[in-house]
Design an enzyme around this catalytic site. Structure first.
Site, PDB file in Angstrom:
ATOM      1  N   ASN A  30       0.781 -66.685  46.798  1.00  0.00           N
ATOM      2  CA  ASN A  30       0.000 -66.439  45.588  1.00  0.00           C
ATOM      3  C   ASN A  30      -0.433 -64.978  45.541  1.00  0.00           C
ATOM      4  O   ASN A  30      -1.273 -64.542  46.331  1.00  0.00           O
ATOM      5  CB  ASN A  30      -1.220 -67.362  45.574  1.00  0.00           C
ATOM      6  CG  ASN A  30      -2.007 -67.300  44.280  1.00  0.00           C
ATOM      7  OD1 ASN A  30      -2.293 -66.222  43.778  1.00  0.00           O
ATOM      8  ND2 ASN A  30      -2.384 -68.448  43.751  1.00  0.00           N
ATOM      9  N   LYS A  33      -4.167 -64.269  44.911  1.00  0.00           N
ATOM     10  CA  LYS A  33      -4.938 -64.485  46.139  1.00  0.00           C
ATOM     11  C   LYS A  33      -4.738 -63.321  47.107  1.00  0.00           C
ATOM     12  O   LYS A  33      -5.698 -62.850  47.735  1.00  0.00           O
ATOM     13  CB  LYS A  33      -4.499 -65.800  46.779  1.00  0.00           C
ATOM     14  CG  LYS A  33      -5.385 -66.249  47.931  1.00  0.00           C
ATOM     15  CD  LYS A  33      -4.874 -67.551  48.539  1.00  0.00           C
ATOM     16  CE  LYS A  33      -5.018 -68.726  47.584  1.00  0.00           C
ATOM     17  NZ  LYS A  33      -4.662 -70.019  48.249  1.00  0.00           N
ATOM     18  N   ASP A  90      -7.388 -72.939  52.640  1.00  0.00           N
ATOM     19  CA  ASP A  90      -7.280 -74.033  51.690  1.00  0.00           C
ATOM     20  C   ASP A  90      -8.571 -74.019  50.905  1.00  0.00           C
ATOM     21  O   ASP A  90      -9.664 -73.962  51.483  1.00  0.00           O
ATOM     22  CB  ASP A  90      -7.080 -75.374  52.381  1.00  0.00           C
ATOM     23  CG  ASP A  90      -6.637 -76.454  51.386  1.00  0.00           C
ATOM     24  OD1 ASP A  90      -5.745 -76.162  50.568  1.00  0.00           O
ATOM     25  OD2 ASP A  90      -7.193 -77.560  51.406  1.00  0.00           O
ATOM     26  N   SER A  91      -8.439 -73.995  49.623  1.00  0.00           N
ATOM     27  CA  SER A  91      -9.627 -73.883  48.782  1.00  0.00           C
ATOM     28  C   SER A  91      -9.494 -74.797  47.585  1.00  0.00           C
ATOM     29  O   SER A  91      -8.399 -75.244  47.244  1.00  0.00           O
ATOM     30  CB  SER A  91      -9.823 -72.431  48.319  1.00  0.00           C
ATOM     31  OG  SER A  91      -8.672 -71.955  47.658  1.00  0.00           O
ATOM     32  N   TYR A 175      -9.285 -72.254  38.411  1.00  0.00           N
ATOM     33  CA  TYR A 175     -10.419 -72.890  37.737  1.00  0.00           C
ATOM     34  C   TYR A 175     -11.536 -71.903  37.383  1.00  0.00           C
ATOM     35  O   TYR A 175     -12.577 -72.312  36.867  1.00  0.00           O
ATOM     36  CB  TYR A 175     -10.994 -74.009  38.625  1.00  0.00           C
ATOM     37  CG  TYR A 175     -10.035 -75.143  38.884  1.00  0.00           C
ATOM     38  CD1 TYR A 175      -9.785 -76.112  37.909  1.00  0.00           C
ATOM     39  CD2 TYR A 175      -9.359 -75.250  40.100  1.00  0.00           C
ATOM     40  CE1 TYR A 175      -8.910 -77.157  38.140  1.00  0.00           C
ATOM     41  CE2 TYR A 175      -8.468 -76.297  40.341  1.00  0.00           C
ATOM     42  CZ  TYR A 175      -8.251 -77.236  39.361  1.00  0.00           C
ATOM     43  OH  TYR A 175      -7.375 -78.283  39.580  1.00  0.00           O
ATOM     44  N   ASP A 176     -11.316 -70.623  37.633  1.00  0.00           N
ATOM     45  CA  ASP A 176     -12.347 -69.612  37.361  1.00  0.00           C
ATOM     46  C   ASP A 176     -12.917 -69.660  35.942  1.00  0.00           C
ATOM     47  O   ASP A 176     -14.129 -69.510  35.759  1.00  0.00           O
ATOM     48  CB  ASP A 176     -11.810 -68.199  37.628  1.00  0.00           C
ATOM     49  CG  ASP A 176     -11.780 -67.863  39.118  1.00  0.00           C
ATOM     50  OD1 ASP A 176     -12.594 -68.431  39.869  1.00  0.00           O
ATOM     51  OD2 ASP A 176     -10.958 -67.020  39.521  1.00  0.00           O
ATOM     52  N   LYS A 196     -16.884 -60.578  42.032  1.00  0.00           N
ATOM     53  CA  LYS A 196     -16.324 -61.842  42.500  1.00  0.00           C
ATOM     54  C   LYS A 196     -16.126 -61.838  44.008  1.00  0.00           C
ATOM     55  O   LYS A 196     -16.467 -62.813  44.696  1.00  0.00           O
ATOM     56  CB  LYS A 196     -14.992 -62.116  41.794  1.00  0.00           C
ATOM     57  CG  LYS A 196     -14.412 -63.484  42.145  1.00  0.00           C
ATOM     58  CD  LYS A 196     -13.083 -63.717  41.438  1.00  0.00           C
ATOM     59  CE  LYS A 196     -12.495 -65.062  41.835  1.00  0.00           C
ATOM     60  NZ  LYS A 196     -11.154 -65.284  41.247  1.00  0.00           N
ATOM     61  N   HIS A 201     -16.342 -67.877  47.262  1.00  0.00           N
ATOM     62  CA  HIS A 201     -16.104 -68.677  48.455  1.00  0.00           C
ATOM     63  C   HIS A 201     -15.089 -68.023  49.375  1.00  0.00           C
ATOM     64  O   HIS A 201     -15.274 -67.958  50.584  1.00  0.00           O
ATOM     65  CB  HIS A 201     -15.628 -70.075  48.041  1.00  0.00           C
ATOM     66  CG  HIS A 201     -14.442 -70.083  47.107  1.00  0.00           C
ATOM     67  ND1 HIS A 201     -14.373 -69.307  45.962  1.00  0.00           N
ATOM     68  CD2 HIS A 201     -13.259 -70.770  47.158  1.00  0.00           C
ATOM     69  CE1 HIS A 201     -13.227 -69.521  45.357  1.00  0.00           C
ATOM     70  NE2 HIS A 201     -12.525 -70.391  46.060  1.00  0.00           N
ATOM     71  N   ARG A 202     -14.005 -67.506  48.790  1.00  0.00           N
ATOM     72  CA  ARG A 202     -12.968 -66.867  49.602  1.00  0.00           C
ATOM     73  C   ARG A 202     -13.469 -65.559  50.196  1.00  0.00           C
ATOM     74  O   ARG A 202     -13.199 -65.244  51.359  1.00  0.00           O
ATOM     75  CB  ARG A 202     -11.700 -66.637  48.778  1.00  0.00           C
ATOM     76  CG  ARG A 202     -10.534 -66.122  49.611  1.00  0.00           C
ATOM     77  CD  ARG A 202      -9.231 -66.080  48.813  1.00  0.00           C
ATOM     78  NE  ARG A 202      -8.829 -67.431  48.427  1.00  0.00           N
ATOM     79  CZ  ARG A 202      -8.871 -67.887  47.180  1.00  0.00           C
ATOM     80  NH1 ARG A 202      -9.295 -67.119  46.194  1.00  0.00           N
ATOM     81  NH2 ARG A 202      -8.480 -69.118  46.920  1.00  0.00           N
TER      82      ARG A 202
END
Length: 218
Positions: A30, A33, A90-91, A175-176, A196, A201-202
């Site tokens: 990705n 990512k 994994d998120s 899903y942002d 961000k 979370h990442r």
């Protein structure tokens, strides 16, 4: 004769060169990512590359029941193909009103090839008429690292928020556009990349992993 200062400088430069020569392979293809990952880990003096860039092609079955399990499954599969440090994440999104769906199935929700426009709208439809206080949600990210000696490290972080009434923003992905944070009164797709990375979370999971890697000498 080498002075104490020159010996110290030589030692420091040698260690720096050794660190620069090290590589971290992130088990993802990705590119969105990877952009986030490179931004957050830019100060590690290591080459950060994706599986594809490292010449690794694997079909990995993510059959874990938790984010941590899936991250470790991916990291260990790639680590079997290289001597470099391997990281995998994994998120996903947990929506409390939907019994924490889509959870570990976030990427496969409604089918792997289903666009996120459709996925996001499906979640909004299921929450139609639900008040804000019951629309609580969070992004979860677990990151696993496999070191060259086989040791495994795992971190997990979250960002709390809620599902908005409609999609907004174009800066994020996944899903942002439907995930809103009270701190900024907007969706995570409306945040700048710097904002961000600071609260995501990442971003938090990667910084926790960086700290662990430093503790192990990387």
């Amino acid at each position: 004769m080498l002075t104490h200062v020159s010996i110290t400088n030589f030692s420091q430069n040698k260690k720096r060169i050794q660190r620069i020569m090290k590589k971290i392979i992130f088990a993802t293809g990705n590119q969105d990512k990877m952009r986030e990952i490179r931004e957050i880990m830019a100060d590690m003096d290591m080459e950060i590359c994706s599986m594809k860039e490292a010449g690794i092609s694997l079909d990995i079955e993510e059959n874990g029941t938790t984010f941590e399990e899936n991250a470790q499954i991916k990291a260990k599969a790639v680590a079997a193909c290289t001597k470099d440090i391997v990281l995998a994440d994994d998120s996903g999104l947990e929506v409390d009103y939907l019994n924490k769906e889509p959870g570990v199935y976030s990427a496969r929700y409604l089918g792997e090839d289903t666009s996120y426009d459709i996925k996001n709208q499906a979640i909004l439809d299921r929450l139609k008429g639900v008040p804000k206080e019951q629309r609580t949600a969070r992004f979860v990210c677990a990151i696993a690292a496999v070191l060259p000696d086989g040791k495994t490290l795992v971190t997990r972080e979250t960002i709390e928020g809620y599902i908005g009434e409609c999609p907004a923003g174009e800066n994020g992905f996944g899903y942002d556009p439907i995930f809103y944070v009270d701190e900024y009164h907007c969706s995570t797709a409306e945040l700048t990349e710097e904002q961000k990375n600071e609260i995501s979370h990442r971003g938090k999971a990667l910084r926790s992993m960086k700290k662990l890697l430093h503790e192990y000498g990387f």
